[in-house]
Design a protein around this motif. Structure first.
Motif, mmCIF file in Angstrom:
data_model
loop_
_atom_site.group_PDB
_atom_site.id
_atom_site.type_symbol
_atom_site.label_atom_id
_atom_site.label_comp_id
_atom_site.label_asym_id
_atom_site.label_seq_id
_atom_site.Cartn_x
_atom_site.Cartn_y
_atom_site.Cartn_z
ATOM 1 N N PRO A 113 72.878 40.307 37.585
ATOM 2 C CA PRO A 113 73.718 39.178 37.980
ATOM 3 C C PRO A 113 73.370 38.723 39.396
ATOM 4 O O PRO A 113 73.046 39.534 40.265
ATOM 5 C CB PRO A 113 75.139 39.762 37.921
ATOM 6 C CG PRO A 113 75.038 40.853 36.897
ATOM 7 C CD PRO A 113 73.677 41.451 37.107
ATOM 8 N N GLY A 114 73.436 37.393 39.591
ATOM 9 C CA GLY A 114 73.179 36.835 40.903
ATOM 10 C C GLY A 114 71.766 36.291 41.049
ATOM 11 O O GLY A 114 71.095 36.552 42.032
ATOM 12 N N HIS A 115 71.304 35.501 40.087
ATOM 13 C CA HIS A 115 69.929 34.998 40.107
ATOM 14 C C HIS A 115 69.875 33.530 39.698
ATOM 15 O O HIS A 115 70.806 32.995 39.103
ATOM 16 C CB HIS A 115 69.041 35.811 39.151
ATOM 17 C CG HIS A 115 69.493 35.698 37.738
ATOM 18 N ND1 HIS A 115 70.411 36.548 37.187
ATOM 19 C CD2 HIS A 115 69.193 34.801 36.771
ATOM 20 C CE1 HIS A 115 70.648 36.194 35.936
ATOM 21 N NE2 HIS A 115 69.924 35.120 35.659
ATOM 22 N N SER A 116 68.740 32.912 40.009
ATOM 23 C CA SER A 116 68.396 31.575 39.553
ATOM 24 C C SER A 116 66.901 31.580 39.261
ATOM 25 O O SER A 116 66.172 32.418 39.802
ATOM 26 C CB SER A 116 68.727 30.531 40.622
ATOM 27 O OG SER A 116 68.463 29.226 40.137
ATOM 28 N N VAL A 117 66.444 30.659 38.425
ATOM 29 C CA VAL A 117 65.017 30.622 38.078
ATOM 30 C C VAL A 117 64.473 29.198 38.177
ATOM 31 O O VAL A 117 65.205 28.219 38.009
ATOM 32 C CB VAL A 117 64.730 31.187 36.659
ATOM 33 C CG1 VAL A 117 65.126 32.649 36.572
ATOM 34 C CG2 VAL A 117 65.445 30.381 35.599
#
Length: 134
Positions: free
Chosen positions: A94-98
């Protein structure tokens, strides 16, 4: 966390089969049923604007997957970054972006209800990017 599949520890090597296993590859104890997802991203895609309004403006759902082609640029809420490229297994906590610089394709395994909520949030942002976040 990512691991090139070719570098995973070998736990069995016989004439009939080779088995590689990466232990401790993420934790799903706080989640329920999983979904399998195949995702294709066009070059230049960045999902960060669609995550605005979620906690830390990031996806809070863990994912496990495999990069079939291309490469995924992953940015975490703590500022760390990684690149998961074709042939890599990955775990995104948890705690991501792509984002992607080139056409890319992945297979993803995710807690389904929690990920559906993220998809719903993203869909609402696409319909009205100026709408207040829920």
């Amino acid at each position: 966390m990512h691991e090139p599949a070719t570098e995973m520890p070998t736990v069995m090597d016989t004439d009939a089969a080779v088995v590689q296993q990466q232990s401790d590859f993420g934790d799903a104890s706080d989640f329920t049923k999983f979904s399998a997802e195949r995702m294709q991203f066009s070059a230049g895609t960045d999902i960060a604007p669609l995550l605005e309004g979620l906690e830390d403006d990031t996806c809070q759902v863990p994912h496990w997957g495999y990069v079939l082609s291309g490469a995924m640029d992953v940015t975490y809420a703590d500022g760390t970054e990684e690149v998961d490229a074709a042939g890599d297994l990955f775990y995104w906590p948890p705690g991501h972006s792509v984002s992607v610089d080139e056409d890319s394709e992945i297979v993803l395994f995710s807690p389904q209800e929690e990920h559906r909520e993220v998809f719903d949030h993203m869909a609402a942002k696409m319909e009205d990017p100026d709408a207040p976040s829920p």
